[in-house]
Enzyme design. Structure first.
Site, mmCIF file in Angstrom:
data_model
loop_
_atom_site.group_PDB
_atom_site.id
_atom_site.type_symbol
_atom_site.label_atom_id
_atom_site.label_comp_id
_atom_site.label_asym_id
_atom_site.label_seq_id
_atom_site.Cartn_x
_atom_site.Cartn_y
_atom_site.Cartn_z
ATOM 1 C CG HIS A 22 -8.241 -4.989 28.342
ATOM 2 N ND1 HIS A 22 -9.554 -4.766 28.015
ATOM 3 C CD2 HIS A 22 -7.623 -3.778 28.249
ATOM 4 C CE1 HIS A 22 -9.729 -3.483 27.747
ATOM 5 N NE2 HIS A 22 -8.576 -2.865 27.888
ATOM 6 C CG HIS A 36 -7.277 0.235 31.210
ATOM 7 N ND1 HIS A 36 -8.405 1.014 31.103
ATOM 8 C CD2 HIS A 36 -7.097 -0.310 29.971
ATOM 9 C CE1 HIS A 36 -8.884 0.940 29.876
ATOM 10 N NE2 HIS A 36 -8.103 0.146 29.166
ATOM 11 C CD GLU A 37 -3.862 -2.270 28.492
ATOM 12 O OE1 GLU A 37 -4.125 -3.365 27.928
ATOM 13 O OE2 GLU A 37 -4.307 -1.185 28.089
#
Length: 379
Positions: free
Chosen positions: A83, A79-80
């Site tokens: 980004h 998920h990170e």
């Protein structure tokens, strides 16, 4: 971020945790608090495994709980990295990615200059989580129910779906709050207005979490105490994060009524080979651009370094006490005040050369002058 203080010291990228790996040159760290979160997940998840798989003993259940904890950490990391990769593709440097007690954090070194960029970066994380939820969801329904692998796949699907949904809630510092900030910024043209909207959204999210926890207590829900603990923790996380975002926005906002021309010192050009003692006398409170015989600027006279050099070698070339001029230390007088403030806060330099639209030096902005003015206006 006292008038003679140096630029703020920055922690090393590897400070704050165990270095797991590097992705596209970005260090990925495991914060010490992650171990506490992992232990709590194992303790809470082990009894659940025993209820879903009655044939599993306590140790087998604990091992499955530990494996799930690792899968959850991998999901949060991906998920990170969503980004992180989007930020890098947009030309924004990323200091590091950290996994900690309540999830993960991608530390982007510069604020996205456009609302669309902030929105894309924020949306990338939930998008990755949704893709993982769909992929593991397909595996969930494809596997025969009842086995250990089926349970891990099913719970990983649920976890990724929960991560995506929670992060889409419209409150800072969640991704949904950043998307709300980007939308408000796009509509109003003011990033500060977007931050205000995200802070208000955070208050609503925290209130909703507490209300849901209280509803569980009133209904005597089976998971009422677990729900209460999780909701209180998440509400605290959202409120604390929103407060930090609001404070950071205040630091990035140029005070109303303060003009750049009030801070910029007049500029004086001197030959780089001028004696440093003479250069100091000529400066008289002005910014000094040191220029070689071929017309190339070698830097700005660093007054502190020049005074130190002049005490024992006043005839040495002023070039020896120059602070280099590079693209990061050149400001256009047409730039917005907020952009100038962010540049000064993010670049480790004492002073910045201000140029006009035709590329001619129009002044020098010193960090200490800007700091004093900000303290005075905000105080």
């Amino acid at each position: 971020m006292p008038s003679t203080a140096s630029p703020p010291a920055r922690p090393k990228p590897n400070d704050g945790g165990l270095l797991l790996c590097r992705v596209a040159g970005v260090p990925v760290l495991l914060s010490p608090s992650w171990w506490l979160g992992a232990a709590l997940i194992v303790l809470l998840y082990t009894p659940l495994v025993g209820r879903i798989l009655p044939d599993a003993g306590i140790w087998e259940s604990a091992v499955l709980a530990a494996v799930f904890t690792v899968l959850l950490a991998v999901s949060v990391l991906l998920h990170e990295l969503g980004h992180c990769i989007v930020a890098l593709r947009l030309g924004l440097p990323v200091r590091r990615v950290r996994l900690f007690l309540l999830g993960g954090l991608s530390e982007i070194s510069r604020t996205p200059p456009k609302p669309a960029q902030e929105g894309l970066i924020a949306a990338a994380g939930p998008a990755v989580s949704m893709v993982l939820a769909v992929a593991t969801g397909i595996g969930w329904f494809a596997l025969v129910p009842g086995g250990a692998i089926w349970l891990l796949v099913a719970q990983t699907c649920v976890a990724n779906l929960a991560v995506a949904v929670f992060n889409l809630l419209p409150g800072l510092p969640l991704d949904g709050g950043r998307m709300l900030r980007a939308l408000t910024w796009q509509i109003t043209g003011k990033r500060g207005a977007g931050t205000t909207a995200g802070v208000i959204g955070a208050g609503a999210v925290a209130a909703a979490l507490i209300a849901w926890a209280l509803a569980g207590l009133l209904d005597d829900a089976q998971d009422q105490w677990l729900r209460l603990g999780v909701c209180v923790l998440m509400a605290w996380f959202v409120v604390a994060g929103a407060s930090a975002e609001h404070a950071a926005e205040q630091r990035k906002s140029w005070p109303v009524g303060l003009e750049l021309r009030e801070l910029v010192r007049p500029v004086l050009q001197l030959p780089a080979e001028s004696p440093v003692g003479d250069a100091l006398l000529a400066a008289a409170g002005r910014g000094v651009v040191l220029v070689r015989a071929d017309g190339i600027a070698v830097g700005l006279l660093d007054q502190t370094a020049a005074e130190r050099l002049a005490t024992h070698a006043p005839n040495e070339p002023a070039e020896r006490a120059a602070e280099p001029v590079d693209p990061d230390t050149i400001l256009l007088d047409s730039e917005t005040p907020d952009a100038i403030l962010e540049r000064v806060q993010s670049v480790l330099a004492w002073q910045f050369l201000v140029i006009d639209g035709e590329g001619r030096p129009s002044g020098v902005l010193r960090r200490e002058d800007l700091r004093s003015a900000l303290r005075s206006r905000r105080g």
